[in-house]
Design a protein around this motif. Structure first.
Motif, PDB file in Angstrom:
ATOM      1  N   TRP A  41      19.470   7.031 -38.711  1.00  0.00           N
ATOM      2  CA  TRP A  41      19.381   5.344 -38.572  1.00  0.00           C
ATOM      3  C   TRP A  41      18.929   5.285 -39.849  1.00  0.00           C
ATOM      4  O   TRP A  41      20.317   3.998 -40.613  1.00  0.00           O
ATOM      5  N   ALA A  42      19.111   5.683 -40.834  1.00  0.00           N
ATOM      6  CA  ALA A  42      19.052   5.900 -42.060  1.00  0.00           C
ATOM      7  C   ALA A  42      20.427   5.163 -43.094  1.00  0.00           C
ATOM      8  O   ALA A  42      20.848   4.634 -43.572  1.00  0.00           O
ATOM      9  N   GLN A  43      21.001   6.273 -42.492  1.00  0.00           N
ATOM     10  CA  GLN A  43      22.937   6.634 -42.958  1.00  0.00           C
ATOM     11  C   GLN A  43      23.281   5.572 -42.266  1.00  0.00           C
ATOM     12  O   GLN A  43      24.453   4.585 -42.567  1.00  0.00           O
ATOM     13  N   ASN A  44      23.036   4.587 -41.332  1.00  0.00           N
ATOM     14  CA  ASN A  44      23.887   3.927 -40.753  1.00  0.00           C
ATOM     15  C   ASN A  44      23.412   2.166 -41.008  1.00  0.00           C
ATOM     16  O   ASN A  44      24.343   2.018 -41.344  1.00  0.00           O
ATOM     17  N   TYR A  45      22.524   2.592 -41.507  1.00  0.00           N
ATOM     18  CA  TYR A  45      22.018   1.511 -42.189  1.00  0.00           C
ATOM     19  C   TYR A  45      22.398   1.479 -43.686  1.00  0.00           C
ATOM     20  O   TYR A  45      22.841  -0.368 -44.226  1.00  0.00           O
ATOM     21  N   ARG A  46      22.834   2.199 -44.454  1.00  0.00           N
ATOM     22  CA  ARG A  46      23.456   2.610 -45.515  1.00  0.00           C
ATOM     23  C   ARG A  46      24.774   1.611 -45.401  1.00  0.00           C
ATOM     24  O   ARG A  46      25.175   0.537 -46.198  1.00  0.00           O
ATOM     25  N   VAL A  47      25.494   1.748 -44.099  1.00  0.00           N
ATOM     26  CA  VAL A  47      27.153   1.997 -44.109  1.00  0.00           C
ATOM     27  C   VAL A  47      27.226   0.272 -43.875  1.00  0.00           C
ATOM     28  O   VAL A  47      27.871   0.051 -43.929  1.00  0.00           O
ATOM     29  N   PRO A 104       7.279   0.957 -30.432  1.00  0.00           N
ATOM     30  CA  PRO A 104       7.376   2.204 -30.570  1.00  0.00           C
ATOM     31  C   PRO A 104       9.204   2.196 -30.227  1.00  0.00           C
ATOM     32  O   PRO A 104       9.586   1.386 -30.602  1.00  0.00           O
ATOM     33  N   ILE A 105       9.323   3.754 -31.262  1.00  0.00           N
ATOM     34  CA  ILE A 105      11.139   3.801 -31.760  1.00  0.00           C
ATOM     35  C   ILE A 105      11.776   4.667 -31.240  1.00  0.00           C
ATOM     36  O   ILE A 105      12.673   4.579 -31.208  1.00  0.00           O
ATOM     37  N   VAL A 106      11.444   6.119 -31.042  1.00  0.00           N
ATOM     38  CA  VAL A 106      12.304   6.835 -30.155  1.00  0.00           C
ATOM     39  C   VAL A 106      11.133   7.388 -29.526  1.00  0.00           C
ATOM     40  O   VAL A 106      10.074   7.561 -29.645  1.00  0.00           O
ATOM     41  N   MET A 107      11.851   8.106 -28.391  1.00  0.00           N
ATOM     42  CA  MET A 107      10.660   8.952 -27.684  1.00  0.00           C
ATOM     43  C   MET A 107      11.231  10.622 -26.909  1.00  0.00           C
ATOM     44  O   MET A 107      12.418  10.739 -27.769  1.00  0.00           O
ATOM     45  N   GLY A 108      10.823  11.665 -27.582  1.00  0.00           N
ATOM     46  CA  GLY A 108      11.182  12.581 -27.276  1.00  0.00           C
ATOM     47  C   GLY A 108       9.933  14.073 -26.497  1.00  0.00           C
ATOM     48  O   GLY A 108       8.788  14.156 -26.961  1.00  0.00           O
ATOM     49  N   GLY A 109      11.274  14.988 -26.818  1.00  0.00           N
ATOM     50  CA  GLY A 109       9.936  16.069 -26.207  1.00  0.00           C
ATOM     51  C   GLY A 109       9.326  17.649 -27.088  1.00  0.00           C
ATOM     52  O   GLY A 109       9.644  17.485 -28.083  1.00  0.00           O
ATOM     53  N   ILE A 110       7.551  17.796 -26.888  1.00  0.00           N
ATOM     54  CA  ILE A 110       7.297  19.267 -27.429  1.00  0.00           C
ATOM     55  C   ILE A 110       7.633  20.105 -27.063  1.00  0.00           C
ATOM     56  O   ILE A 110       6.875  20.033 -25.777  1.00  0.00           O
ATOM     57  N   VAL A 111       8.015  20.685 -27.321  1.00  0.00           N
ATOM     58  CA  VAL A 111       8.532  22.256 -26.401  1.00  0.00           C
ATOM     59  C   VAL A 111       8.110  23.804 -27.290  1.00  0.00           C
ATOM     60  O   VAL A 111       7.422  23.957 -28.440  1.00  0.00           O
ATOM     61  N   PRO A 112       7.194  24.570 -26.044  1.00  0.00           N
ATOM     62  CA  PRO A 112       6.693  25.307 -26.781  1.00  0.00           C
ATOM     63  C   PRO A 112       7.633  26.693 -26.512  1.00  0.00           C
ATOM     64  O   PRO A 112       8.631  27.035 -26.242  1.00  0.00           O
ATOM     65  N   ALA A 316      21.656   4.533 -30.685  1.00  0.00           N
ATOM     66  CA  ALA A 316      20.618   4.844 -29.415  1.00  0.00           C
ATOM     67  C   ALA A 316      21.564   5.634 -28.769  1.00  0.00           C
ATOM     68  O   ALA A 316      21.126   6.506 -28.713  1.00  0.00           O
ATOM     69  N   ALA A 317      22.607   6.267 -29.071  1.00  0.00           N
ATOM     70  CA  ALA A 317      24.000   6.909 -29.327  1.00  0.00           C
ATOM     71  C   ALA A 317      23.120   8.674 -29.961  1.00  0.00           C
ATOM     72  O   ALA A 317      22.781   9.425 -30.076  1.00  0.00           O
ATOM     73  N   ASP A 318      22.728   8.309 -30.809  1.00  0.00           N
ATOM     74  CA  ASP A 318      22.522   9.137 -32.345  1.00  0.00           C
ATOM     75  C   ASP A 318      21.404   9.454 -31.869  1.00  0.00           C
ATOM     76  O   ASP A 318      21.510  11.144 -32.369  1.00  0.00           O
ATOM     77  N   GLY A 323      18.764  14.463 -29.517  1.00  0.00           N
ATOM     78  CA  GLY A 323      17.890  15.226 -28.497  1.00  0.00           C
ATOM     79  C   GLY A 323      16.627  14.744 -27.887  1.00  0.00           C
ATOM     80  O   GLY A 323      15.969  14.551 -27.637  1.00  0.00           O
ATOM     81  N   TYR A 324      16.654  12.595 -28.219  1.00  0.00           N
ATOM     82  CA  TYR A 324      15.116  12.627 -28.445  1.00  0.00           C
ATOM     83  C   TYR A 324      15.940  11.414 -27.248  1.00  0.00           C
ATOM     84  O   TYR A 324      16.850  11.400 -26.538  1.00  0.00           O
ATOM     85  N   VAL A 325      14.386  10.493 -26.587  1.00  0.00           N
ATOM     86  CA  VAL A 325      14.827   8.753 -25.591  1.00  0.00           C
ATOM     87  C   VAL A 325      15.250   8.251 -26.402  1.00  0.00           C
ATOM     88  O   VAL A 325      14.158   7.618 -26.946  1.00  0.00           O
ATOM     89  N   PRO A 326      16.465   7.352 -26.365  1.00  0.00           N
ATOM     90  CA  PRO A 326      16.227   5.610 -26.836  1.00  0.00           C
ATOM     91  C   PRO A 326      14.819   4.673 -25.613  1.00  0.00           C
ATOM     92  O   PRO A 326      15.046   5.224 -25.069  1.00  0.00           O
ATOM     93  N   LEU A 327      14.746   4.267 -26.664  1.00  0.00           N
ATOM     94  CA  LEU A 327      14.337   2.831 -25.756  1.00  0.00           C
ATOM     95  C   LEU A 327      15.241   2.331 -25.075  1.00  0.00           C
ATOM     96  O   LEU A 327      16.468   1.980 -25.324  1.00  0.00           O
ATOM     97  N   PRO A 328      14.967   1.911 -23.775  1.00  0.00           N
ATOM     98  CA  PRO A 328      15.411   1.284 -23.150  1.00  0.00           C
ATOM     99  C   PRO A 328      15.459  -0.427 -22.928  1.00  0.00           C
ATOM    100  O   PRO A 328      15.047  -0.695 -24.155  1.00  0.00           O
ATOM    101  N   GLN A 329      16.437  -0.878 -23.039  1.00  0.00           N
ATOM    102  CA  GLN A 329      16.881  -2.448 -23.688  1.00  0.00           C
ATOM    103  C   GLN A 329      16.291  -3.169 -23.107  1.00  0.00           C
ATOM    104  O   GLN A 329      15.106  -4.227 -23.897  1.00  0.00           O
ATOM    105  N   THR A 330      15.084  -2.908 -21.610  1.00  0.00           N
ATOM    106  CA  THR A 330      13.838  -3.754 -21.570  1.00  0.00           C
ATOM    107  C   THR A 330      13.155  -3.240 -22.269  1.00  0.00           C
ATOM    108  O   THR A 330      12.235  -4.671 -22.569  1.00  0.00           O
ATOM    109  N   LEU A 331      12.371  -2.207 -23.095  1.00  0.00           N
ATOM    110  CA  LEU A 331      11.553  -2.669 -23.521  1.00  0.00           C
ATOM    111  C   LEU A 331      11.857  -2.659 -25.371  1.00  0.00           C
ATOM    112  O   LEU A 331      10.915  -3.562 -25.913  1.00  0.00           O
ATOM    113  N   VAL A 332      13.335  -2.159 -25.872  1.00  0.00           N
ATOM    114  CA  VAL A 332      13.904  -3.027 -27.034  1.00  0.00           C
ATOM    115  C   VAL A 332      13.717  -4.751 -27.013  1.00  0.00           C
ATOM    116  O   VAL A 332      12.927  -5.599 -28.147  1.00  0.00           O
ATOM    117  N   ARG A 333      13.584  -5.595 -26.023  1.00  0.00           N
ATOM    118  CA  ARG A 333      13.651  -6.819 -26.065  1.00  0.00           C
ATOM    119  C   ARG A 333      11.755  -6.991 -25.921  1.00  0.00           C
ATOM    120  O   ARG A 333      11.407  -7.745 -26.446  1.00  0.00           O
TER     121      ARG A 333
END
Length: 347
Positions: A41-47, A104-112, A316-318, A323-333
């Motif tokens: 995201w920081a790279q995108n921000y720079r662009v 929240p900014i992103v969600m993801g799994g923690i895996v053994p 969101a696509a990034d 491997g993360y779950v982006p926030l759904p639009q309802t949560l972004v709002r």
């Protein structure tokens, strides 16, 4: 392994009139779980900030240091960073005491993950109770009858289990220990849930990359790592039994299924855990990374919010690719409404 990875990248204000008086990087610190996506995201921000320029000064961007969730909480509380990133949700009382907002900014799994000869990704199975027994030191050998009964098709070695845990103040550990506490009353009562706990057995590793490296270099090891980093490191991940009794593959679909159960609108300051979520297809160890931003709204905190606004809009696509779950639009709002209500100038 010592990791000191920093990002100095530029950002966009998305039309904000609250431009910083001087070009100085926005500073952030905390979660190594979310470091890969914050970096992207920081790279995108720079662009976006450069607006087509061939070169952009690095002193007007985002400087993020993945020092672990606890470190990020401390930095932002002490006003030594413009934002923190933590995989532990702070309570409303903690936020009020430190004059912070949380979202929240992103969600993801923690895996053994394991390092066992002949065992590949998705081939070994664990229940939460078995994982707790291993991390309590009750199950000491890979040839333990309980592990063999759960994995009759595998040739598990008659060798000690080399337990690896996060030694730093880790939000990944907070979610891992929260899951173990839900699966094991003994873990809940004797060890508990926190970013740092008195680990009964094992060897400590620093940060997510250090955990991945330690498991990869230690034969007969077990550890726990954010899923995207598991894939990038080529580690052998396990299937984990969920609340519905199913052994679930960690992937975008099972993380999204767990995230779908979250009732964010009912959680004050978004303080919510996703471990052991209901649903047949839900992966049981899903974490949320939260941004912590100081109040009141200033030129610098406005730029922090603009950084995350751009990331929610265009990133969101990034997040999904990594491997993360982006926030759904309802949560972004909901997050943007929360900013409007809680980040007023001088508030």
């Amino acid at each position: 392994m010592k990791l000191l990875a920093r990002l100095a990248v530029a950002g966009a204000l998305l039309g904000s009139s609250m431009m910083p008086a001087a070009a100085e990087p926005i500073t952030g610190a905390g979660s190594s779980f979310a470091f890969p996506i914050i970096g992207k995201w920081a790279q995108n921000y720079r662009v976006a900030k450069s607006d087509g320029a061939e070169m952009t000064p690095l002193d007007i961007g985002v400087d993020y240091e993945p020092i672990g969730s606890l470190g990020g909480e401390v930095r932002v509380t002490q006003r030594a960073a413009d934002f923190g990133a933590s995989d532990r949700p702070l309570s409303s009382e903690e936020l009020q005491r430190s004059a912070l907002v949380q979202f929240p900014i992103v969600m993801g799994g923690i895996v053994p993950v394991v390092n066992l000869d002949g065992v590949g990704p998705g081939q070994i199975r664990f229940t939460g109770a078995l994982l707790a027994e291993i991390y309590l030191g009750r199950i000491k050998l890979w040839s333990d009858p309980a592990l063999k009964a759960m994995n009759p098709e595998l040739k598990l070695p008659d060798a000690p289990i080399n337990v690896i845990y996060r030694a730093d103040g880790s939000g990944t550990s907070f979610n891992w220990t929260d899951y173990l506490a839900k699966a094991s009353p003994e873990w809940r009562d004797k060890v508990g849930v926190n970013t740092q706990v008195p680990w009964p057995v094992g060897t400590g590793a620093q940060r997510s990359q250090g955990m991945a490296d330690a498991v990869k270099s230690t034969k007969n090891a077990i550890g726990y790592v954010e899923f995207g980093q598991v894939v990038r490191a080529g580690l052998a991940y396990a299937l984990v039994q969920n609340k519905a009794g199913a052994f679930v593959t960690p992937d975008q679909a099972s993380f999204t299924a767990a995230a779908a159960s979250a009732e964010w609108a009912k959680a004050k300051d978004f303080s919510l855990m996703l471990t052991n979520a209901p649903g047949a297809g839900a992966y049981p160890i899903v974490a949320t990374t939260f941004a912590l931003v100081p109040k009141p709204r200033t030129r610098r905190t406005q730029e922090v919010l603009d950084f995350f606004r751009l990331s929610f809009t265009n990133g969101a696509a990034d997040a999904a690719t990594l491997g993360y779950v982006p926030l759904p639009q309802t949560l972004v709002r909901q997050v943007e409404d929360y900013w409007a209500a809680n980040m007023k100038a001088g508030s």
